[in-house]
Design a protein around this motif. Structure first.
Motif, PDB file in Angstrom:
ATOM      1  N   ASP A   8       0.842  -1.187   0.000  1.00 19.65           N
ATOM      2  CA  ASP A   8       0.000   0.000   0.000  1.00 19.65           C
ATOM      3  C   ASP A   8       0.886   1.249   0.000  1.00 19.65           C
ATOM      4  O   ASP A   8       0.667   2.183  -0.784  1.00 19.65           O
ATOM      5  N   PHE A   9       1.903   1.244   0.861  1.00 19.78           N
ATOM      6  CA  PHE A   9       2.843   2.364   0.912  1.00 19.78           C
ATOM      7  C   PHE A   9       3.604   2.487  -0.400  1.00 19.78           C
ATOM      8  O   PHE A   9       3.757   3.588  -0.957  1.00 19.78           O
ATOM      9  N   LEU A  10       4.073   1.376  -0.911  1.00 19.14           N
ATOM     10  CA  LEU A  10       4.866   1.351  -2.135  1.00 19.14           C
ATOM     11  C   LEU A  10       4.110   1.951  -3.311  1.00 19.14           C
ATOM     12  O   LEU A  10       4.576   2.887  -3.978  1.00 19.14           O
ATOM     13  N   LEU A  11       2.917   1.419  -3.585  1.00 23.48           N
ATOM     14  CA  LEU A  11       2.165   1.846  -4.766  1.00 23.48           C
ATOM     15  C   LEU A  11       1.576   3.244  -4.595  1.00 23.48           C
ATOM     16  O   LEU A  11       1.482   4.001  -5.566  1.00 23.48           O
ATOM     17  N   THR A  12       1.195   3.590  -3.376  1.00 22.23           N
ATOM     18  CA  THR A  12       0.682   4.943  -3.124  1.00 22.23           C
ATOM     19  C   THR A  12       1.771   5.978  -3.346  1.00 22.23           C
ATOM     20  O   THR A  12       1.532   7.045  -3.929  1.00 22.23           O
ATOM     21  N   THR A  13       2.972   5.665  -2.894  1.00 26.89           N
ATOM     22  CA  THR A  13       4.103   6.582  -3.060  1.00 26.89           C
ATOM     23  C   THR A  13       4.449   6.751  -4.524  1.00 26.89           C
ATOM     24  O   THR A  13       4.693   7.876  -5.002  1.00 26.89           O
ATOM     25  N   ILE A  14       4.480   5.655  -5.271  1.00 25.27           N
ATOM     26  CA  ILE A  14       4.783   5.723  -6.707  1.00 25.27           C
ATOM     27  C   ILE A  14       3.714   6.529  -7.434  1.00 25.27           C
ATOM     28  O   ILE A  14       4.020   7.392  -8.262  1.00 25.27           O
ATOM     29  N   GLN A  15       2.454   6.253  -7.132  1.00 22.26           N
ATOM     30  CA  GLN A  15       1.352   6.972  -7.783  1.00 22.26           C
ATOM     31  C   GLN A  15       1.432   8.470  -7.488  1.00 22.26           C
ATOM     32  O   GLN A  15       1.228   9.303  -8.385  1.00 22.26           O
ATOM     33  N   LYS A  16       1.752   8.807  -6.261  1.00 26.65           N
ATOM     34  CA  LYS A  16       1.863  10.212  -5.859  1.00 26.65           C
ATOM     35  C   LYS A  16       2.997  10.902  -6.613  1.00 26.65           C
ATOM     36  O   LYS A  16       2.816  12.015  -7.132  1.00 26.65           O
ATOM     37  N   GLN A  17       4.146  10.259  -6.710  1.00 28.02           N
ATOM     38  CA  GLN A  17       5.265  10.887  -7.395  1.00 28.02           C
ATOM     39  C   GLN A  17       4.999  11.035  -8.888  1.00 28.02           C
ATOM     40  O   GLN A  17       5.316  12.063  -9.481  1.00 28.02           O
ATOM     41  N   SER A 204      18.292   9.818  -6.557  1.00 25.64           N
ATOM     42  CA  SER A 204      18.260  11.067  -5.797  1.00 25.64           C
ATOM     43  C   SER A 204      16.892  11.736  -5.850  1.00 25.64           C
ATOM     44  O   SER A 204      16.553  12.557  -4.995  1.00 25.64           O
ATOM     45  N   GLU A 205      16.087  11.376  -6.849  1.00 29.96           N
ATOM     46  CA  GLU A 205      14.754  11.957  -6.993  1.00 29.96           C
ATOM     47  C   GLU A 205      13.649  11.006  -6.537  1.00 29.96           C
ATOM     48  O   GLU A 205      12.487  11.403  -6.435  1.00 29.96           O
ATOM     49  N   CYS A 206      14.009   9.763  -6.277  1.00 30.85           N
ATOM     50  CA  CYS A 206      13.010   8.732  -5.968  1.00 30.85           C
ATOM     51  C   CYS A 206      12.530   8.821  -4.527  1.00 30.85           C
ATOM     52  O   CYS A 206      13.324   8.845  -3.584  1.00 30.85           O
ATOM     53  N   GLN A 207      11.230   8.837  -4.351  1.00 36.61           N
ATOM     54  CA  GLN A 207      10.644   8.920  -3.015  1.00 36.61           C
ATOM     55  C   GLN A 207      10.657   7.582  -2.279  1.00 36.61           C
ATOM     56  O   GLN A 207      10.238   7.499  -1.129  1.00 36.61           O
ATOM     57  N   LEU A 208      11.151   6.536  -2.964  1.00 37.99           N
ATOM     58  CA  LEU A 208      11.294   5.225  -2.324  1.00 37.99           C
ATOM     59  C   LEU A 208      12.752   4.901  -1.994  1.00 37.99           C
ATOM     60  O   LEU A 208      13.050   3.811  -1.512  1.00 37.99           O
ATOM     61  N   SER A 209      13.642   5.848  -2.247  1.00 37.31           N
ATOM     62  CA  SER A 209      15.076   5.590  -2.112  1.00 37.31           C
ATOM     63  C   SER A 209      15.462   5.088  -0.723  1.00 37.31           C
ATOM     64  O   SER A 209      16.347   4.240  -0.590  1.00 37.31           O
TER      65      SER A 209
END
Length: 221
Positions: A8-17, A204-209
């Motif tokens: 849920d965190f993973l896909l929500t974060t990707i969708q948001k970015q 450096s731009e990834c919110q999952l880094s």
């Protein structure tokens, strides 16, 4: 973190970015939003192989203008189909395959693509990725569509450790909650095209880094 909470965190974060970046959905997903007929999903997916999204969209739409179902496509020559889908990669080979598929669907399935994974996979040039995407987008059936982006990203994150997309699909079936099966492909494909690039990902731009294990990442930016 439990599987459901993690994904849920993973896909929500990707969708948001992706939303913040104004990134479009993959070409086949865009076509599905316009008209999610099994015919259009299958044909556009086959055209998309090794082809840029912009080309896939324009050539798929051009083909659908003259042949909007399997029967009409079956009456076209390979050469005509190939000329319309040019300059998609391997357009001559794809033209031949599309013609063969149309003939089979008309003859064997009365022009209607079956909603069965094994039956769809029997068609020429159709593997599990393409068949799963058809079930996913056209029939809204739970199916995990794993292409090169999905395979690379889930391995890079350290979610699984597999050698190819087929192995990844099998492993994801074991751990990925079914409610995420349909959304996984279109989100990770867009993510793989814009942030988690195959070579030198934009870490450096990834919110999952912060949670990414960066498995096999040799160089990143």
């Amino acid at each position: 973190m439990e599987n459901c909470e993690y994904f849920d965190f993973l896909l929500t974060t990707i969708q948001k970015q992706l939303s913040e970046m104004g990134k479009d959905l993959p070409s086949v997903s865009q076509i599905a939003r316009e008209n999610n007929s099994p015919y259009r999903i299958l044909i556009s997916t086959l055209i998309s192989l090794r082809t840029k999204d912009s080309v896939t969209l324009s050539r798929s739409r051009a083909l659908f203008e003259v042949a909007d179902d399997f029967e009409k496509l079956s009456k076209m020559s390979e050469e005509k189909i190939s000329s319309i889908i040019y300059p998609s990669a391997f357009y001559k080979r794809k033209g031949k395959t599309l013609k063969e598929i149309a003939n089979i669907v008309v003859r064997k399935y009365n022009g209607e693509l079956p909603d069965d994974l094994d039956e769809i996979k029997k068609l020429p040039g159709v593997g599990i990725k393409t068949a799963s995407l058809v079930l996913n987008l056209a029939y809204r059936k739970d199916a995990i569509c794993v292409d090169c982006h999905v395979h690379e990203i889930v391995n890079r994150l350290g979610i699984i450790r597999t050698k190819n997309a087929e192995e990844s699909e099998k492993e994801l079936r074991k751990i990925l909650p079914r409610k995420y099966w349909i959304d996984l492909n279109e989100l990770l494909v867009s993510f793989g095209q814009s942030i988690c690039l195959p070579l030198s990902p934009l870490c450096s731009e990834c919110q999952l880094s912060s949670i990414c294990r960066k498995v096999d990442v040799i160089r990143h930016r």
